[in-house]
Design a protein around this motif. Structure first.
Motif, short mmCIF file in Angstrom:
data_model
loop_
_atom_site.label_atom_id
_atom_site.label_comp_id
_atom_site.label_asym_id
_atom_site.label_seq_id
_atom_site.Cartn_x
_atom_site.Cartn_y
_atom_site.Cartn_z
N ASP A 1 24.11 24.49 10.53
CA ASP A 1 25.01 25.19 9.61
C ASP A 1 26.36 25.43 10.28
OD1 ASP A 1 24.75 27.49 11.32
OD2 ASP A 1 22.87 27.96 10.34
N ARG A 2 27.26 26.03 9.52
CA ARG A 2 28.60 26.31 10.04
C ARG A 2 28.64 27.59 10.87
NH1 ARG A 2 29.62 24.23 4.80
NH2 ARG A 2 30.80 22.28 4.88
N VAL B 1 23.30 31.27 5.45
CA VAL B 1 24.14 30.40 6.28
C VAL B 1 24.62 29.22 5.44
CG1 VAL B 1 23.04 31.06 8.45
CG2 VAL B 1 22.12 29.13 7.13
N ASP B 2 25.64 28.54 5.97
CA ASP B 2 26.25 27.44 5.23
C ASP B 2 25.66 26.11 5.67
OD1 ASP B 2 28.02 29.18 3.91
OD2 ASP B 2 29.35 29.21 5.65
N THR B 3 24.64 25.66 4.94
CA THR B 3 24.06 24.34 5.18
C THR B 3 24.64 23.33 4.20
OG1 THR B 3 22.20 24.86 3.73
CG2 THR B 3 21.91 25.32 6.08
N PRO C 1 28.00 20.50 10.24
CA PRO C 1 26.56 20.53 9.95
C PRO C 1 26.08 19.19 9.42
CG PRO C 1 27.71 22.38 8.90
CD PRO C 1 28.75 21.43 9.37
#
Length: 418
Positions: free
Chosen positions: A147-148, A99-101, A205
């Motif tokens: 996240d995103r 995931v995009d953190t 985020p």
């Protein structure tokens, strides 16, 4: 011409008579069909491509391109599936790595503005409303966007009753927009839960920091929805670090945390919201407050002593929940005394369960554990917190007092889910 030359008459010439055709012509001799073939056409020059034919070198190129496209398509498809499964569970095969953190601090190191911190974090902080037993708003707390992909972190005690009764959960952003949410997984032991909010993927985020870099006296900001008042900001300092407390009722050993203590005002409804450093990074999850009767997840008001789960533990538990929907915690297979029996000199083993790491390592009832990996242990709560700071499968050294003698016992931590 002279007279004495004789004259010759002029006679016209006639063609010679035609000869009659011969009465017999010899037959034409032909070769058998299998012995005769027309001559082959001359070969085409190598630099000329015959019409209607594809050069032989094209086919390896086409096959190679097809292979590359196939591999790329498979990789892209695998990446999409790797990110978030389509089964609606909100789990991610590779956990936090999938995931995009955000980790980069949004504010400079020398920032001292609470206003700047609030401006950065309010868009990432949400209010959580859970319905159970037919009553909307039965549990109200806070959370922050992880996240995103639309995952939100909050406390387990904010959503556990709604989750057990399959009650709906709503997430409300700073602008008042409401989104349906579901529980991906939760841990009662660490008092953490991960929610999936697919329609909220556009939310920003929060940046994740480090509680280990905190210093006592450092400024921090607590953000959440105390008493249902959304987007509330309070400020204070780090009052203490590595404070072993429980987020449950007094005497409940189901949830102990190695907390960051702060004097930033935390009230019921702040639970699950972020504790943020002045660089705008989340360093903890606000979870409990001290009361005159002990420590609780939120029944009375703030008295200037609040506790937050360190972000390092949040990362570990969130990663496990994202992967499987469940969280693991380490155990030794022994019970220790907590409460009024302790005297601050260590954690006394009350019983050792069979077929456990404690039994295999040789721990016995009555042993007093005074250190874990060289760190002092004062009581049973401190021992539980010290163990839970490690991961299942790790080897840990226990310094034990037995019959007045001190010894070191090494054991490999077991695991349980919860």
């Amino acid at each position: 011409m002279t007279q004495d030359e004789p004259t010759q008459p002029i006679v016209p010439s006639t063609p010679p008579p035609r000869m009659p055709p011969p009465s017999w012509v010899p037959p034409t001799v032909q070769s058998p069909p299998h012995q005769w073939a027309p001559p082959p056409p001359p070969p085409a020059p190598r630099h000329v491509v015959p019409r209607g034919r594809v050069p032989g070198w094209i086919w390896p190129l086409v096959c190679g391109l097809a292979l590359v496209v196939g591999i790329a398509g498979g990789a892209i498809g695998g990446l999409v599936y790797e990110q978030v499964r389509d089964d609606g569970s909100g789990t991610v095969l590779s956990g936090l790595a999938g995931v995009d953190t955000v980790t980069e601090a949004p504010l400079p190191d020398d920032n001292g503005s609470i206003e700047a911190v609030a401006a950065r974090l309010l868009p990432s902080t949400v209010q959580i409303s859970a319905e159970y037993q037919g009553q909307k708003g039965g549990a109200t707390g806070s959370g922050f966007v992880l996240d995103r992909q639309g995952h939100v972190i909050t406390n387990n005690h904010v959503v556990e009753d709604a989750d057990s009764d399959d009650g709906p959960i709503e997430v409300v952003d700073e602008d008042g927009n409401r989104y349906d949410a579901e529980v991906v997984g939760r841990s009662a032991v660490y008092d953490l839960a991960v929610l999936s909010v697919p329609d909220a993927r556009g939310l920003v985020p929060a940046a994740l920091g480090s509680s280990q870099a905190l210093r006592v006296g450092e400024g921090v900001v607590a953000i959440g929805s105390p008493l249902g008042l959304s987007s509330t900001v309070t400020a204070g300092i780090v009052s203490a670090l590595h404070r072993p407390v429980t987020t449950g009722s007094t005497g409940d050993d189901s949830s102990y945390i190695n907390a960051v203590q702060t004097d930033a005002a935390i009230n019921p409804g702040n639970s699950g919201g972020p504790l943020v450093n002045l660089r705008g990074q989340v360093v903890g999850v606000n979870s409990a407050i001290a009361t005159t009767g002990g420590t609780a997840s939120g029944e009375s008001g703030n008295i200037g002593v609040g506790f937050a789960i360190p972000i390092e533990q949040v990362r570990i538990t969130a990663d496990q929940i994202l992967r499987t929907g469940k969280a693991e915690y380490p155990v030794i297979g022994a019970k220790v005394k907590t409460g009024s029996q302790v005297d601050g000199d260590g954690a006394e083993i009350d019983s050792v369960l069979p077929d456990t790491p404690a039994e295999d390592a040789g721990l016995e009832k009555g042993d007093v554990i005074v250190e874990v990996d060289g760190d002092r242990v004062t009581d049973g709560i401190a021992l539980i917190v010290a163990i839970r700071a490690h991961q299942p499968g790790e080897q840990v050294d226990f310094t034990v007092l037995r019959d007045g003698d001190q010894r070191t016992i090494t054991l490999t931590l077991g695991s349980e889910t919860g």
